[in-house]
Design a protein around this motif. Structure first.
Motif, PDB file in Angstrom:
ATOM      1  N   ALA A 178      -3.502 -11.465  13.311  1.00 42.02           N
ATOM      2  CA  ALA A 178      -3.397 -10.064  12.883  1.00 42.02           C
ATOM      3  C   ALA A 178      -3.732  -9.933  11.400  1.00 42.02           C
ATOM      4  CB  ALA A 178      -2.000  -9.531  13.165  1.00 42.02           C
ATOM      5  N   VAL A 179      -3.248 -10.866  10.573  1.00 41.29           N
ATOM      6  CA  VAL A 179      -3.532 -10.821   9.136  1.00 41.29           C
ATOM      7  C   VAL A 179      -5.025 -11.000   8.884  1.00 41.29           C
ATOM      8  CG1 VAL A 179      -3.144 -12.021   6.947  1.00 41.29           C
ATOM      9  CG2 VAL A 179      -1.224 -11.607   8.500  1.00 41.29           C
ATOM     10  N   VAL A 180      -5.634 -11.982   9.549  1.00 36.12           N
ATOM     11  CA  VAL A 180      -7.072 -12.225   9.368  1.00 36.12           C
ATOM     12  C   VAL A 180      -7.880 -11.028   9.855  1.00 36.12           C
ATOM     13  CG1 VAL A 180      -9.000 -13.685  10.070  1.00 36.12           C
ATOM     14  CG2 VAL A 180      -6.805 -14.722   9.519  1.00 36.12           C
ATOM     15  N   SER A 181      -7.519 -10.475  11.006  1.00 38.09           N
ATOM     16  CA  SER A 181      -8.251  -9.333  11.559  1.00 38.09           C
ATOM     17  C   SER A 181      -8.146  -8.119  10.648  1.00 38.09           C
ATOM     18  CB  SER A 181      -7.711  -8.984  12.948  1.00 38.09           C
ATOM     19  OG  SER A 181      -7.819 -10.073  13.829  1.00 38.09           O
ATOM     20  N   SER A 182      -6.938  -7.863  10.136  1.00 40.16           N
ATOM     21  CA  SER A 182      -6.759  -6.726   9.236  1.00 40.16           C
ATOM     22  C   SER A 182      -7.598  -6.883   7.969  1.00 40.16           C
ATOM     23  CB  SER A 182      -5.274  -6.582   8.884  1.00 40.16           C
ATOM     24  OG  SER A 182      -5.060  -5.506   8.005  1.00 40.16           O
ATOM     25  N   GLY A 183      -7.619  -8.093   7.422  1.00 48.00           N
ATOM     26  CA  GLY A 183      -8.427  -8.328   6.231  1.00 48.00           C
ATOM     27  C   GLY A 183      -9.913  -8.162   6.495  1.00 48.00           C
TER      28      GLY A 183
END
Length: 287
Positions: A178-183
């Motif tokens: 989720a963190v990677v996708s949001s970034g």
């Protein structure tokens, strides 16, 4: 000539019949042992109590079961293990040698582990005893050459186990995705916000929420991909070290797959609304 042929063929038939009866007897004894003395219960309900390792496993394979989890691959694992053994039959015949007492020691060790598992009420430990038993019997009867070849199909049976204890780890992996996708989405010009550990909200459409579902990143998916990696590595005849590295890298693949699925889900939501999100971001896109 007919009488001579009959006399010559009779010992061969007797040997094959004896081998068949012996194999069936051993298989029946192993099944009886792990069906009657392996575990002491399916869960916490007295009504669901069982002594069968196989019943305990089936109760955890079924999602509809009160104790079930999402392990869609588990039903196929025993059959794939059998297919791996059949595939290697010519090599197994060529590798046969004298019986080994080391294999008998492995069988005794399996019985000891089974006893400990039953006393400690640890069905997963009973499952390991079953794998050790299935490997130790041919080791005792046919020697180390056969045992070495049987390691792969026997070890593959571990993917029948419910590894629901890894759910916390999978939650962290989904959060990382989720963190990677949001970034990445923010870098592509789509502003986002993390609502919680596995939910991304598109700021361009606050009503649109992207959730990293457990079906596409849970323990079942991880074990499915690990089993597939194991099979590919075995089929390509990789060494044990290569196999271990490939299987250990599977969690990283899960994060990348979940990230790619989330990006496709966001693309579908921006281009086609809910229908596009469903088409591009469904579970098949994860695999």
């Amino acid at each position: 000539p007919t009488i001579i042929s009959f006399r010559v063929g009779l010992p061969m038939i007797s040997k094959r019949l004896f081998a068949l009866v012996t194999s069936a007897t051993i298989a029946g004894l192993v099944y009886f042992l792990f069906d009657r003395y392996a575990v002491t219960g399916v869960g916490y309900s007295v009504a669901d109590s069982t002594t069968s390792l196989f019943t305990w496993l089936r109760a955890r394979w079924l999602v509809s079961s009160p104790y079930g989890h999402d392990f869609p691959h588990a039903w196929l694992v025993p059959w794939i293990s059998v297919a791996m053994t059949v595939w290697m039959l010519p090599r197994l015949r060529a590798a046969r040698s004298q019986p080994s007492w080391m294999g008998f020691g492995a069988v005794l060790m399996a019985l000891l582990v089974l006893w400990v598992a039953a006393r400690a009420q640890q069905p997963r430990l009973a499952g390991l005893a079953f794998i050790l038993m299935v490997w130790g019997i041919p080791y005792h009867l046919f020697g180390w050459g056969v045992a070495r070849l049987m390691m792969a199909p026997c070890a593959f049976l571990i993917f029948t186990f419910p590894f629901d204890l890894l759910e916390n780890t999978m939650q962290r992996l989904r959060h990382g995705a989720a963190v990677v996708s949001s970034g990445l989405l923010s870098g592509f010009g789509v502003p986002t916000r993390l609502d919680d550990t596995t939910t991304i909200r598109l700021l361009t459409d606050p009503e649109r929420v992207l959730a990293l579902s457990s079906q596409a990143g849970g323990v079942g998916s991880l074990m499915y991909l690990m089993a597939a990696a194991y099979l590919v590595s075995w089929f390509l005849q990789r060494r044990l070290g290569h196999l271990a590295v490939l299987v250990a890298a599977t969690p990283v693949v899960v994060v990348l797959a979940n990230t790619a699925r989330t990006l496709l889900q966001a693309m579908g939501a921006l281009l086609g609304g809910p229908r596009g999100e469903h088409i591009l971001g469904g579970a098949p896109s994860f695999y």
